[in-house]
Write a protein that holds these residues in place. Structure first.
Motif, PDB file in Angstrom:
ATOM      1  N   UNK A 121      -4.197  47.895  16.009  1.00  0.00           N
ATOM      2  CA  UNK A 121      -3.243  46.935  15.466  1.00  0.00           C
ATOM      3  C   UNK A 121      -3.633  45.485  15.745  1.00  0.00           C
ATOM      4  N   UNK A 122      -4.519  45.277  16.703  1.00  0.00           N
ATOM      5  CA  UNK A 122      -4.972  43.913  16.986  1.00  0.00           C
ATOM      6  C   UNK A 122      -5.685  43.318  15.771  1.00  0.00           C
ATOM      7  N   UNK A 123      -6.358  44.175  15.019  1.00  0.00           N
ATOM      8  CA  UNK A 123      -7.038  43.701  13.814  1.00  0.00           C
ATOM      9  C   UNK A 123      -6.021  43.159  12.819  1.00  0.00           C
ATOM     10  N   UNK A 124      -4.916  43.871  12.670  1.00  0.00           N
ATOM     11  CA  UNK A 124      -3.890  43.414  11.735  1.00  0.00           C
ATOM     12  C   UNK A 124      -3.358  42.048  12.160  1.00  0.00           C
ATOM     13  N   UNK A 125      -3.218  41.878  13.441  1.00  0.00           N
ATOM     14  CA  UNK A 125      -2.716  40.614  13.958  1.00  0.00           C
ATOM     15  C   UNK A 125      -3.699  39.477  13.671  1.00  0.00           C
ATOM     16  N   UNK A 126      -4.970  39.760  13.869  1.00  0.00           N
ATOM     17  CA  UNK A 126      -5.983  38.723  13.605  1.00  0.00           C
ATOM     18  C   UNK A 126      -6.067  38.400  12.117  1.00  0.00           C
ATOM     19  N   UNK A 127      -5.928  39.415  11.276  1.00  0.00           N
ATOM     20  CA  UNK A 127      -5.937  39.160   9.827  1.00  0.00           C
ATOM     21  C   UNK A 127      -4.722  38.307   9.451  1.00  0.00           C
ATOM     22  N   UNK A 128      -3.645  38.490  10.192  1.00  0.00           N
ATOM     23  CA  UNK A 128      -2.442  37.708   9.921  1.00  0.00           C
ATOM     24  C   UNK A 128      -2.644  36.214  10.119  1.00  0.00           C
ATOM     25  N   UNK A 129      -3.669  35.865  10.885  1.00  0.00           N
ATOM     26  CA  UNK A 129      -3.956  34.439  11.113  1.00  0.00           C
ATOM     27  C   UNK A 129      -4.832  33.849  10.008  1.00  0.00           C
ATOM     28  N   UNK A 130      -5.343  34.697   9.166  1.00  0.00           N
ATOM     29  CA  UNK A 130      -6.243  34.215   8.109  1.00  0.00           C
ATOM     30  C   UNK A 130      -5.462  33.662   6.911  1.00  0.00           C
ATOM     31  N   UNK A 131      -6.081  32.746   6.197  1.00  0.00           N
ATOM     32  CA  UNK A 131      -5.480  32.184   4.991  1.00  0.00           C
ATOM     33  C   UNK A 131      -5.838  33.018   3.759  1.00  0.00           C
ATOM     34  N   UNK A 132      -6.894  33.772   3.878  1.00  0.00           N
ATOM     35  CA  UNK A 132      -7.306  34.658   2.783  1.00  0.00           C
ATOM     36  C   UNK A 132      -7.904  35.921   3.397  1.00  0.00           C
ATOM     37  N   UNK A 133      -7.695  37.048   2.737  1.00  0.00           N
ATOM     38  CA  UNK A 133      -8.255  38.324   3.205  1.00  0.00           C
ATOM     39  C   UNK A 133      -8.990  38.985   2.047  1.00  0.00           C
ATOM     40  N   UNK A 134     -10.223  39.373   2.302  1.00  0.00           N
ATOM     41  CA  UNK A 134     -11.014  40.056   1.284  1.00  0.00           C
ATOM     42  C   UNK A 134     -11.178  41.512   1.706  1.00  0.00           C
ATOM     43  N   UNK A 135     -10.861  42.419   0.790  1.00  0.00           N
ATOM     44  CA  UNK A 135     -10.933  43.856   1.062  1.00  0.00           C
ATOM     45  C   UNK A 135     -12.248  44.430   0.539  1.00  0.00           C
ATOM     46  N   UNK A 136     -12.886  45.306   1.319  1.00  0.00           N
ATOM     47  CA  UNK A 136     -14.141  45.908   0.861  1.00  0.00           C
ATOM     48  C   UNK A 136     -14.241  47.380   1.218  1.00  0.00           C
ATOM     49  N   UNK A 137     -14.699  48.168   0.273  1.00  0.00           N
ATOM     50  CA  UNK A 137     -14.886  49.604   0.511  1.00  0.00           C
ATOM     51  C   UNK A 137     -15.839  50.152  -0.532  1.00  0.00           C
ATOM     52  N   UNK A 138     -16.645  51.130  -0.149  1.00  0.00           N
ATOM     53  CA  UNK A 138     -17.388  51.844  -1.181  1.00  0.00           C
ATOM     54  C   UNK A 138     -16.390  52.621  -2.044  1.00  0.00           C
ATOM     55  N   UNK A 139     -16.792  52.966  -3.252  1.00  0.00           N
ATOM     56  CA  UNK A 139     -15.964  53.824  -4.106  1.00  0.00           C
ATOM     57  C   UNK A 139     -16.338  55.269  -3.824  1.00  0.00           C
ATOM     58  N   UNK A 140     -15.385  56.005  -3.259  1.00  0.00           N
ATOM     59  CA  UNK A 140     -15.577  57.439  -2.989  1.00  0.00           C
ATOM     60  C   UNK A 140     -14.615  58.210  -3.875  1.00  0.00           C
ATOM     61  N   UNK A 141     -15.115  59.089  -4.658  1.00  0.00           N
ATOM     62  CA  UNK A 141     -14.269  59.924  -5.519  1.00  0.00           C
ATOM     63  C   UNK A 141     -13.214  59.087  -6.264  1.00  0.00           C
ATOM     64  N   UNK A 142     -13.658  57.975  -6.822  1.00  0.00           N
ATOM     65  CA  UNK A 142     -12.778  57.172  -7.673  1.00  0.00           C
ATOM     66  C   UNK A 142     -11.758  56.318  -6.951  1.00  0.00           C
ATOM     67  N   UNK A 143     -11.986  56.020  -5.684  1.00  0.00           N
ATOM     68  CA  UNK A 143     -11.035  55.163  -4.974  1.00  0.00           C
ATOM     69  C   UNK A 143     -11.645  54.628  -3.701  1.00  0.00           C
ATOM     70  N   UNK A 144     -10.855  53.881  -2.941  1.00  0.00           N
ATOM     71  CA  UNK A 144     -11.341  53.383  -1.651  1.00  0.00           C
ATOM     72  C   UNK A 144     -11.626  54.567  -0.729  1.00  0.00           C
TER      73      UNK A 144
END
Lengths: 194, 194, 194, 194
Positions: free
Chosen positions: A52-75
């Motif tokens: 959950x510390x990661x969520x807290x640190x992301x909360x301090x960001x002004x922008x968040x970029x999401x990244x994932x390979x496509x596995x079976x048609x989704x994240x």
């Protein structure tokens, strides 16, 4: 100082390379601080994301970029575990108004990577965020990026775990674009430039 | 004997109740054997679904129904882990031509449950399956089911973990519908009935 | 005799060429009668599709394949006008249980053609139809088709209005696949073949 | 003075009422000028949208809100004709960086209105715009709006052509939200407020 967080899952290093390209692009804009948040198996217990510390640190960001390979048609499920863990923040809409964007890769040219990006858009909308698209019309503008024609986000095709250099350039551009949008000075003319 | 497999993740019992309703509906059609495959945390190691025997048993089914609650606008990560694990079968398209359908639930009436069903459709298409929709026009036909108007699959809304009885009826109907489609005798008039 | 209808809009001839390829593929299966229904501007009055006789003829088909170029991330408005006109049939679910499939083309390799196919799937589900996917795993099975990796339906990329021969082959395959699924004899082993 | 354009198709007046509610909400923010662009049949010739002056006027806006009823699981063909006509602007990405948002209505609570909003998001992304979501977590925050739980945009359910007052309130809120995001003063704390 504007903060940009990039949270991603990478199994083979391909998605990580895209994250790095976004980071480099963002760093070309002054006044930007980028931080990468790779999702690792040590953060996953019984299929749940527990760091959950990661969520807290992301909360301090002004922008968040999401990244994932496509596995079976989704994240990837690992990324989905992260997304599911954000439900606590969702209740209070703690990420509302942050900028959001996404990137993915797959082994085919058009192998449902769009589906992955639509999911990331859905996640961003659930958080009340503003989704940043790729403003490059395939074949017309910014011809050195976006060879595949996706404007929902960055789509990369990877063969034998090597990335196409134009796909990396698209990721680099997206990072620079978001950092520019975050920067006060570029935000004033935001709606009229180029 | 036609075989129908229902693979689902349920955290609170709500999705399980929908799975049971589908099972009951399917059992109303003679010559149908239904089997439930709940996804449990003992099958998930480091966020990956490792119970490959389940995939093998699903491979013996003539139809597979996917079920998951809607978490943050998509299938639960536990279900996604299962989906990701089917990539081995995908390479050989071992599930091609099986019938497929889906069901989900959420706490809101229209809280991106469609996004969950679109993902299940994408997964089914990646496997070369045939997606079975809900043939009930909201407000016009089969007025005792589908109160929410979704025809991609079964959408249920749950409040305080109690399911609406019409949503359960929709699930029951979908089970019966698929079992009917699988049955030779009902398949001959398949394209003209009702 | 099984009937397959192909309803499509084509402005430049590209989508028409895909429709022809599907027709040819379907005609390779005995006992199949294929009919093409191009959408023309004479059928559109004030932006509405008014040729209700076409809807009636499609109602006699056992399978309906939808085709449209991808314009601005979705079906052409001319195709959408046709889709909107089917709302009368929707109320009574007159197309329930028919097989459905789709094809599209665009100028980019991954230029939101998926979005067009998702819409066609949504339309098919609203009609209670069964959606037929492309059972070809990119890079693993049926390597002479599906170069782009889409399994929702046929995606073709066109440059200067010339179609890639593999995309035409994918369309040809889809036609043959649907006609095979419609044929009684091939339907018995439907769930186990190959 | 920030300009907000609302372009919509309304057949029965329901979508128009939502457009009006958005306008009223936007007008609560100082320094905002709102203009409505209803799509009429006089602008449609042979199924094509030919009033290019509208596109030019929208080009002067800082934000554009898209509105359409959900017909057969997507935007009305009349709205799609408008969307198709924007392809000229697309080539040059003339609408890049503008804010975008969407609203729709349908007769069912969850009758594929999401599909309509996903299309509008796709259109906005093709234009390089920034999509503004509804930052209201169903059941947790802003409980006087968003009764259906959609955060992609405004979803309204209409019965007998009367709109639910909470759906109108959601539309009103979205207008105010976008106008606030456009306003310089509110943009500075944009990423941190509430």
């Amino acid at each position: 100082m504007k903060k940009l967080g990039i949270v991603y899952f990478s199994a083979t290093g391909t998605t990580k390379a895209l994250a790095k390209a976004i980071e480099e692009g963002a760093n070309e804009i002054e006044n930007t601080q980028v931080r990468l948040f790779p999702i690792g198996k040590e953060q996953l217990v019984d299929g749940r994301f527990v760091d959950l510390a990661v969520l807290s640190k992301l909360g301090e960001c002004d922008a968040i970029v999401f990244g994932s390979p496509t596995y079976m048609g989704g994240v990837a499920s690992q990324f989905k575990a992260f997304a599911d863990a954000t439900s606590e923040l969702w209740c209070e809409q703690l990420w509302a108004n942050k900028l959001a964007a996404g990137f993915t890769c797959g082994s085919a040219l058009n192998g449902d990577q769009s589906s992955t990006l639509y999911y990331m858009i859905t996640l961003a909308c659930q958080h009340g965020m503003l989704w940043v698209s790729v403003d490059a019309a395939h074949g017309y503008t910014k011809k050195n990026i976006n060879r595949l024609g996706s404007q929902l986000g960055v789509v990369a095709q990877t063969t034998s775990e090597s990335l196409h250099e134009i796909d990396l350039a698209t990721a680099h551009y997206l990072g620079k674009r978001i950092a520019g949008l975050l920067n006060e000075k570029t935000r004033v003319p935001l709606l009229h430039d180029e």
